[in-house]
Design a protein around this motif. Structure first.
Motif, mmCIF file in Angstrom:
data_model
loop_
_atom_site.group_PDB
_atom_site.id
_atom_site.type_symbol
_atom_site.label_atom_id
_atom_site.label_comp_id
_atom_site.label_asym_id
_atom_site.label_seq_id
_atom_site.Cartn_x
_atom_site.Cartn_y
_atom_site.Cartn_z
ATOM 1 N N ASP A 151 10.618 14.257 -26.777
ATOM 2 C CA ASP A 151 10.828 15.121 -25.612
ATOM 3 C C ASP A 151 9.655 16.081 -25.411
ATOM 4 O OD1 ASP A 151 13.240 13.957 -24.974
ATOM 5 O OD2 ASP A 151 14.454 15.471 -25.994
ATOM 6 N N ARG A 152 9.144 16.644 -26.518
ATOM 7 C CA ARG A 152 8.028 17.584 -26.405
ATOM 8 C C ARG A 152 6.757 16.860 -25.999
ATOM 9 N NH1 ARG A 152 7.496 20.712 -24.618
ATOM 10 N NH2 ARG A 152 5.972 22.007 -25.737
ATOM 11 N N LEU A 153 6.548 15.667 -26.543
ATOM 12 C CA LEU A 153 5.381 14.888 -26.145
ATOM 13 C C LEU A 153 5.453 14.512 -24.671
ATOM 14 C CD1 LEU A 153 4.948 12.504 -29.209
ATOM 15 C CD2 LEU A 153 3.252 14.137 -28.377
ATOM 16 N N ALA A 154 6.625 14.123 -24.216
ATOM 17 C CA ALA A 154 6.788 13.769 -22.797
ATOM 18 C C ALA A 154 6.458 14.960 -21.915
ATOM 19 C CB ALA A 154 8.214 13.285 -22.539
ATOM 20 N N THR A 155 6.936 16.133 -22.302
ATOM 21 C CA THR A 155 6.636 17.344 -21.525
ATOM 22 C C THR A 155 5.145 17.652 -21.555
ATOM 23 O OG1 THR A 155 8.825 18.254 -22.003
ATOM 24 C CG2 THR A 155 7.122 19.811 -21.326
ATOM 25 N N GLY A 156 4.532 17.510 -22.733
ATOM 26 C CA GLY A 156 3.112 17.832 -22.865
ATOM 27 C C GLY A 156 2.194 16.868 -22.152
#
Length: 257
Positions: free
Chosen positions: A73-78
């Motif tokens: 999820d954090r990678l997708a946001t980043g």
């Protein structure tokens, strides 16, 4: 160098006019620099973007991930603001796990899927725990299992000062790997999938990589390379040869009427 617009990946050879973005995710304990030698070997129409996982690069806005869903999820946001179609996801070991989870996280965010997903040394069913170091083990036991796996230079394992920095990241990474839960009822990936394995890999034996055929609507097969679990590091030319060939083929198929 890291892209000034994002701490989440490094571009060692910028190619702003490239037609394809190739996002590469490193394995446990590794960082974006494992893909540095790839940058000059790729053709001009492919730009390498080596994903920078937290805990390895300073400054980075995140602490090391310990859960694969949170990480995806954090990678997708980043990465969301920087993805440009068509793009490809390549992951090695834990990086392949993260790339697999990232496909789902991007879909949940309404973002387009990758052109191709390459899983190097990772099984969709997950790697059995007994083959990996236990993040809760003593330093001595943890290092002992790491040494058997290979991949971490012996000089690193023997340097207490370096280990003091390295072990927390490795423990977090192997904790992340343990959070993966295979869902046998999940539909097959609609993204084309290529599996890659090393013929001497004892962590993810190459014959087990054929299991991807049951979990991808378009499985491109398993390509075997000389070497062990860390063959992408040691067989750069051969791996990139297959990767570029696959990108060309999948692009051509996508553009066909």
């Amino acid at each position: 160098m890291a892209d000034r617009a994002s701490p989440w990946y490094s571009v060692y050879r910028p190619r702003p006019d490239a037609e394809v973005q190739l996002y590469c995710l490193p394995g446990a304990g590794a960082d974006a620099t494992m893909f540095r030698p790839w940058a000059d070997r790729l053709p001009p129409d492919i730009e390498l973007r080596a994903v920078r996982l937290p805990g390895r690069h300073a400054p980075h806005p995140e602490k090391p991930f310990t859960g694969c869903v949170e990480a995806a999820d954090r990678l997708a946001t980043g990465l969301a603001a920087h993805l440009r179609v068509p793009y490809v996801l390549f992951g090695h070991s834990m990086g392949a796990l993260l790339a697999h989870q990232l496909i789902g996280a991007l879909a949940r965010g309404g973002l387009p899927p990758p052109l191709l997903y390459v899983s190097a040394s990772w099984l969709v069913e997950g790697t059995p725990r007994e083959r990996l170091p236990d993040p809760a083990a003593s330093d001595e036991r943890f290092v002992e299992v790491l040494a058997r796996l290979g991949g971490v230079p012996s000089r690193v394992l023997a340097d207490q000062e370096v280990l003091a920095f390295t072990l927390p990241v490795l423990r977090a990474d192997f904790e992340l790997c343990r959070t993966y839960r295979f869902d046998p009822g999940a539909p097959p990936l609609t993204v084309p999938v290529r599996a890659m394995g090393g013929v001497a890999d004892r962590v993810t034996p190459v014959e087990e990589m054929t299991g991807w055929a049951r979990h991808a609507r378009r499985f491109l097969g398993t390509r075997c390379f000389p070497g062990d679990h860390f063959f992408p590091r040691d067989q750069t030319a051969q791996v990139l040869g297959v990767l570029v060939e696959d990108i060309r083929a999948v692009r051509a198929a996508a553009r066909a009427p």
